[in-house]
Design an enzyme around this catalytic site. Structure first.
Site, PDB file in Angstrom:
ATOM      1  N   ASN A   1     -63.034  18.443 119.147  1.00 19.95           N
ATOM      2  CA  ASN A   1     -62.496  17.238 118.303  1.00 19.95           C
ATOM      3  C   ASN A   1     -62.994  17.452 116.971  1.00 19.95           C
ATOM      4  O   ASN A   1     -64.119  17.146 116.699  1.00 19.95           O
ATOM      5  CB  ASN A   1     -62.995  15.990 119.017  1.00 19.95           C
ATOM      6  CG  ASN A   1     -62.353  14.905 118.269  1.00 19.95           C
ATOM      7  OD1 ASN A   1     -61.529  14.898 117.311  1.00 19.95           O
ATOM      8  ND2 ASN A   1     -62.967  13.809 118.734  1.00 19.95           N
TER       9      ASN A   1
ATOM     10  N   LYS B   1     -61.925  15.563 114.582  1.00 23.16           N
ATOM     11  CA  LYS B   1     -61.583  14.408 113.822  1.00 23.16           C
ATOM     12  C   LYS B   1     -61.166  14.485 112.583  1.00 23.16           C
ATOM     13  O   LYS B   1     -60.108  15.219 112.638  1.00 23.16           O
ATOM     14  CB  LYS B   1     -63.268  13.655 113.764  1.00 23.16           C
ATOM     15  CG  LYS B   1     -63.795  14.050 114.912  1.00 23.16           C
ATOM     16  CD  LYS B   1     -65.416  13.204 115.008  1.00 23.16           C
ATOM     17  CE  LYS B   1     -65.990  13.248 116.512  1.00 23.16           C
ATOM     18  NZ  LYS B   1     -67.255  12.708 116.458  1.00 23.16           N
TER      19      LYS B   1
ATOM     20  N   HIS C   1     -61.118   7.143 121.979  1.00 25.10           N
ATOM     21  CA  HIS C   1     -62.562   7.790 121.511  1.00 25.10           C
ATOM     22  C   HIS C   1     -63.340   6.388 120.959  1.00 25.10           C
ATOM     23  O   HIS C   1     -62.453   5.592 120.589  1.00 25.10           O
ATOM     24  CB  HIS C   1     -62.289   8.845 120.394  1.00 25.10           C
ATOM     25  CG  HIS C   1     -63.287   9.565 119.918  1.00 25.10           C
ATOM     26  ND1 HIS C   1     -64.417   9.099 119.170  1.00 25.10           N
ATOM     27  CD2 HIS C   1     -63.763  10.508 120.353  1.00 25.10           C
ATOM     28  CE1 HIS C   1     -65.320   9.568 118.982  1.00 25.10           C
ATOM     29  NE2 HIS C   1     -65.007  10.926 119.707  1.00 25.10           N
TER      30      HIS C   1
ATOM     31  N   GLU D   1     -64.749   6.044 118.384  1.00 28.62           N
ATOM     32  CA  GLU D   1     -64.703   5.827 116.724  1.00 28.62           C
ATOM     33  C   GLU D   1     -63.275   5.197 116.728  1.00 28.62           C
ATOM     34  O   GLU D   1     -63.236   4.063 115.943  1.00 28.62           O
ATOM     35  CB  GLU D   1     -64.683   7.157 116.067  1.00 28.62           C
ATOM     36  CG  GLU D   1     -65.857   7.934 115.906  1.00 28.62           C
ATOM     37  CD  GLU D   1     -65.792   9.363 115.855  1.00 28.62           C
ATOM     38  OE1 GLU D   1     -64.898  10.092 115.770  1.00 28.62           O
ATOM     39  OE2 GLU D   1     -67.219   9.779 115.985  1.00 28.62           O
TER      40      GLU D   1
ATOM     41  N   GLU E   1     -68.943   9.806 126.772  1.00 23.53           N
ATOM     42  CA  GLU E   1     -69.487   9.880 125.349  1.00 23.53           C
ATOM     43  C   GLU E   1     -70.347   8.786 124.941  1.00 23.53           C
ATOM     44  O   GLU E   1     -69.633   7.771 124.533  1.00 23.53           O
ATOM     45  CB  GLU E   1     -68.472  10.247 124.334  1.00 23.53           C
ATOM     46  CG  GLU E   1     -67.746  11.460 124.735  1.00 23.53           C
ATOM     47  CD  GLU E   1     -66.940  11.850 123.225  1.00 23.53           C
ATOM     48  OE1 GLU E   1     -67.308  13.041 122.839  1.00 23.53           O
ATOM     49  OE2 GLU E   1     -66.416  11.047 122.398  1.00 23.53           O
TER      50      GLU E   1
ATOM     51  N   GLY F   1     -72.426  12.201 116.878  1.00 25.99           N
ATOM     52  CA  GLY F   1     -73.045  12.592 115.396  1.00 25.99           C
ATOM     53  C   GLY F   1     -74.326  12.254 114.964  1.00 25.99           C
ATOM     54  O   GLY F   1     -74.570  12.295 113.971  1.00 25.99           O
TER      55      GLY F   1
ATOM     56  N   SER G   1     -73.236  15.050 120.510  1.00 23.26           N
ATOM     57  CA  SER G   1     -74.353  16.082 119.732  1.00 23.26           C
ATOM     58  C   SER G   1     -74.431  17.508 120.547  1.00 23.26           C
ATOM     59  O   SER G   1     -75.772  17.967 120.939  1.00 23.26           O
ATOM     60  CB  SER G   1     -75.700  15.691 119.552  1.00 23.26           C
ATOM     61  OG  SER G   1     -75.495  14.419 118.728  1.00 23.26           O
TER      62      SER G   1
HETATM   63  P1  13P Z   1     -70.447  15.143 118.019  1.00 21.67           P
HETATM   64  O1  13P Z   1     -70.390  16.574 118.780  1.00 21.67           O
HETATM   65  O2  13P Z   1     -70.419  15.510 116.330  1.00 21.67           O
HETATM   66  O3  13P Z   1     -71.792  14.467 118.141  1.00 21.67           O
HETATM   67  O4  13P Z   1     -69.115  14.187 118.394  1.00 21.67           O
HETATM   68  C1  13P Z   1     -68.876  14.325 119.650  1.00 21.67           C
HETATM   69  C2  13P Z   1     -67.503  13.590 119.621  1.00 21.67           C
HETATM   70  O5  13P Z   1     -67.535  12.483 119.375  1.00 21.67           O
HETATM   71  C3  13P Z   1     -66.517  14.500 120.338  1.00 21.67           C
HETATM   72  O6  13P Z   1     -65.409  13.470 120.716  1.00 21.67           O
END
Ligand code: 13P
Length: 255
Positions: free
Chosen positions: A8, A10, A94, A96, A166, A172, A212
């Site tokens: 992903n 983003k 997601h 976010e 997640e 992150g 992560s």
């Molecule tokens: P990270 O791997 O940067 O923690 O992000 C995970 C994520 O949100 C994947 O959709």
């Protein structure tokens, strides 16, 4: 069962950066046999990624979609537009989008229905925040998110679904969930799906862990009995790092 490893990106990468990444990752594609791999670029980079990945086993995913086919929805993208570009997967709900952009459980459900109807495979994201974890209501949150996202879906369609666990506090932050926590949450997700749709459907579900994940810890998640893959953010942004992570997952599964 294949591992599903999804990148992903983003809100990262221009067209030129996408071309460079996809050309680089294609060089390693022989090493990825037997795994289900996909990259999820931002909408603007999908055409370039589609062009470079054509004929490769690496599939294309989108990061979101609207539930309507067309209409007055400024800024939105429909499943028909994604299918047009060769998109096979779409990330739905997601954290976010849920927490930074106010995406509701209702919208998530509408997007799930639209994706499944159109033939794009949804990757449904669920997970608790740090505050919810501290209040020990992780299971309650997962149950609410799942029962609402899967409302009015058919057992047959849910069978091929991918759910990504997640935990928001692990995204992150460099602080991945422990394998024990990831296993417990994933097993719980399967139980909820079995309760709603029956044993067969729950058993067939693919569950990913995300938060992560990197080359050093992927092996811990790839071998968990309730987990069939990972959804990777930061560590998927460089082709060589992502390739190393994929190879580490394969090594862990094969050893
Ligand atoms: P990270 O791997 O940067 O923690 O992000 C995970 C994520 O949100 C994947 O959709």
């Amino acid at each position: 069962m294949d591992l599903i490893i999804a990148a992903n990106w983003k809100m990262h990468k221009t067209t030129a950066e996408t071309i460079e990444y996809c050309q680089a990752i294609r060089k390693d594609e022989e090493l990825f046999k037997g795994l289900e791999l996909l990259v999820c670029p931002p909408f603007t980079a999908l055409p370039a990624a589609a062009q470079i990945l054509k004929g490769s086993p690496i599939k294309l995913g989108a990061q979101d979609m609207h539930w309507e086919q067309k209409g007055a929805f400024t800024g939105e993208v429909s499943s028909a537009m994604l299918l047009d570009l060769g998109v096979e997967y779409v990330i739905i709900g997601h954290s976010e989008r849920r927490h930074l952009l106010g995406e509701s459980d209702l919208w998530v459900n509408q997007k799930m229905k639209a994706a499944l109807t159109s033939g794009i495979k949804p990757i449904l994201c669920v997970g608790e925040t740090e505050a919810e974890r501290e209040q020990s209501i992780t299971e309650e949150v997962l149950k609410r998110q799942l029962s609402s996202a899967l409302k009015e879906l058919q057992a047959e369609t849910v069978k091929s679904l991918v759910v990504a666990y997640e935990p928001v506090w692990a995204i992150g932050t460099g602080k991945a969930a422990s394998p024990g926590d990831a296993e417990n949450a994933s097993a719980y997700i399967r139980t909820i799906v079995k309760d709603i749709f029956g044993k067969d459907t729950g058993d067939s579900l693919f569950i990913q862990y995300g938060g992560s994940v990197n080359e050093d810890n992927i092996g811990l998640f790839a071998v968990l009995p309730s987990v069939q893959g990972v959804l990777v953010g930061g560590a998927s942004l460089k082709a060589d790092t992502f390739s190393a992570l994929i190879q580490a997952a394969r090594k862990a599964v094969e050893s």
